[in-house]
Enzyme design. Sequence first.
Site, PDB file in Angstrom:
ATOM      1  N   ASP A 282      44.004  32.461  36.876  1.00  0.00           N
ATOM      2  CA  ASP A 282      42.883  33.336  36.824  1.00  0.00           C
ATOM      3  C   ASP A 282      41.972  33.180  37.955  1.00  0.00           C
ATOM      4  OD1 ASP A 282      41.591  35.935  36.311  1.00  0.00           O
ATOM      5  OD2 ASP A 282      41.528  35.592  34.050  1.00  0.00           O
TER       6      ASP A 282
HETATM    7  C1  BGC Z   1      40.169  38.561  35.179  1.00  0.00           C
HETATM    8  C2  BGC Z   1      41.564  38.984  35.304  1.00  0.00           C
HETATM    9  C3  BGC Z   1      41.801  39.652  36.791  1.00  0.00           C
HETATM   10  C4  BGC Z   1      41.385  38.791  37.951  1.00  0.00           C
HETATM   11  C5  BGC Z   1      41.712  39.253  39.049  1.00  0.00           C
HETATM   12  C6  BGC Z   1      39.770  37.792  36.237  1.00  0.00           C
HETATM   13  O1  BGC Z   1      38.207  37.753  36.325  1.00  0.00           O
HETATM   14  O2  BGC Z   1      40.119  37.690  33.975  1.00  0.00           O
HETATM   15  O3  BGC Z   1      42.229  39.710  34.302  1.00  0.00           O
HETATM   16  O4  BGC Z   1      43.130  40.055  37.045  1.00  0.00           O
HETATM   17  O5  BGC Z   1      40.002  38.438  37.391  1.00  0.00           O
HETATM   18  O6  BGC Z   1      40.713  40.469  39.338  1.00  0.00           O
END
Ligand code: BGC
Length: 753
Positions: A282
């Site tokens: 993530d």
């Molecule tokens: C979120 C994810 C997301 C990623 C990319 C993160 O802060 O938890 O769900 O896919 O950002 O934007």
Amino acid sequence: MRPQLADPKIERRIDELLRQMTLAEKIGQLVQYSATEERSAKTSAVNTAALNVNPPAPGGVDSFKLAEAGELGSMLNTVGQEITNHFQHAAVDHTRLHIPLLFGADVIHGFRTIFPVPLGTASSWDPELISALAHMAASEARTAGVNWFYSPMVDVARDPRWGRCTEGAGEDPYLGAAIARAYIRGYQGEDLSAAGSVAASVKHFAAYGAAEAGRDYNTTDMSEIRLRQVYLPPYRAAVEAGAATVMSAFNSLNGIPATANPFLLQTILRSEWGFNGPVVSDYTAVMELVRHGIALNGATAAAKAVTAGVDIDMMSHLYDAELPALVKSGRVPVGTIDEAVRRVLRLKFALGLFTQPFTQGSEVTNAVASHRPLARRAAEESFVLLKNGDAGESPLLPLPKNKKIALIGPLADNANDMVGAWSGANNFGDVVTLRSALMEHAQQNGTTLLYAKGSEISGDSEAGFAEAVSAARAADIAVLALGESSDMSGEAASRAHLDLPGNQQKLLESIAAIGKPVVLLVFSGRPLVLDWEASHVAAIMEVWFPGVETGPAIVETLFGDVSPSGKLTMSFPRAVGQEPLYYSQFPTGRPEQFPDPAHPGFVETKYVSKYLDVPNDALFPFGYGLSYTTFTYSNIKVSATTVSVAMLRRNQKAQPVNASATVTNTGHRRATEVVQCYVRILGASVEQPVRNLKGFMRVTLDPGEAKSIQIPLGFEELSFYGRENRPVVEPADYTVWIGGSSTAQQSAHFKMQ
Ligand code: BGC
């Protein structure tokens, strides 16, 4: 389809590439950045900024230069033909090995044609619909260069304080697994390289939805049985359906952050489930290992993540900075890097990017007219009718078409908040608000629509109350559009209070006091506490955040062109203090309903598992939702009175029990019912929940029509996780309920022996 399965021809091409790649080029494949602001500005891509939900690449990183050097593998939320082709040319034309980039984006509930938030579409209990929606989003996004979605989020969520429950399918693993499969089918289709397919990333692995106290990013701690029985099934279902990639979660699980957790990423994901696609971290989760306190510096964080099984570093700037030295010093084996690169390249081949790296043809830049009917149907299927008339009175909905309506509330004419959290590359101008659709309806029917905003979503101003009250006085019926703003749910949007924000309840109280019939429409990304509302308002419908077709979908439902058929996938509590509240709770030795006639005088009723101030159960339970017609259930039966444990252990594909029932439409309208089947196991070696969903189907019936339905039950439905943390069947008593919610009362029984 399982695109992650290795194809020998492709594996040979990957071997060939790996032989030629330098260490820097290899590591580059594991690095992901968004475009720097400067680079985005240099292209005129439509709405690029809308998807830059997270900040651009960290200072000092020029993602374009990295792409030109062959040291960038994928990009985040960089959207639009012009900008993606611009970067792709850098990666493909300027480099030695011409390896294309992946473009990953948070397309969660529609790309340009935004449909309801996932918790809303889950309330349809309609996997076919969800597949069709996912496919629609994929086909739109692919025209803008996006080939990888950070979706579906399949985190089971049992605490509505957690704002991200809006992104998932709710509290139940069985339903969650069915919906996870539906997304994968819709996104990936039969062939990842087809024009309308994208690679899915199932997230956030694992148990992110169990954040303690519903506070986002918070720690999770649970038994392995609970992990496997409740939290893992939707991820496993997605992997089994062929999910091309997996995203590791921010949270730690039992003390080990998911982004450095070999038990999750290797033992379960790779060894048990045979997953061989890439795992992406993530956003900055690799760097966050330092903040978790399990790495003293970035080098250790990178080493821990990559050796645990995180192949791609999203935005941490640690794999590119630290892995070269870590490999040279032998702290990270080059074999680990090679395997990670292999998984990334495998995906690029599967997507057809080596043959067709660029995006051509006309780009979808707005909601697509021909996609609106599906978005509208999704909104209609997502609505959950929570109350329709007070006891002993006739239902208020559907509304007669010729009445004068006062439309009141901060969400009645508010395009921006209709799209919910993570609304892709939406254009707010594409949203048809409730006010504009009701106005059109009033004009067509020769009636008047009165409108007053009444209040803001937040804040305590009562400046708009008087106007709202006089509109309601002048009308026959008041329709109130109240609830949350889009940004009150989604990431980093936990709430400790779950009632209507601001002074909206006060506004509602002043309208209710007039004595005119009131319809309350609740817009929210999560279950709210609607205790006061339920006892003071005649009709309540939960409409979530419905997307671009908000207005028409609500109007068609209010006036009965369609009957609501949605059912809750998360319990609505009476009070926040009940959380986490879910229907499949465990029994206690001292149940709330006491005294037990089997044990007269065993305990005083005082010493039971209850609250002093609210009942234990939900105000509106899982599976609940009303219709404009009524359905009755009869002939609940099971096809066997005994099932052989030995047979089921031997043949886990067998379905030795059919649960059946007759469902009858006893009302006056054609409508759809979501039939649900629940199972309880008594007498097993491990305590089991009071009931678990084990089957469901949507059934559409004309007035007076009856249908017999069958729900097959096999090992999957009848087993549970035993003391060894594996699925088992044991001699036990089984109760099966079939009905229209998790409180279904009619049951049948059989024994496993
Ligand atoms: C979120 C994810 C997301 C990623 C990319 C993160 O802060 O938890 O769900 O896919 O950002 O934007």
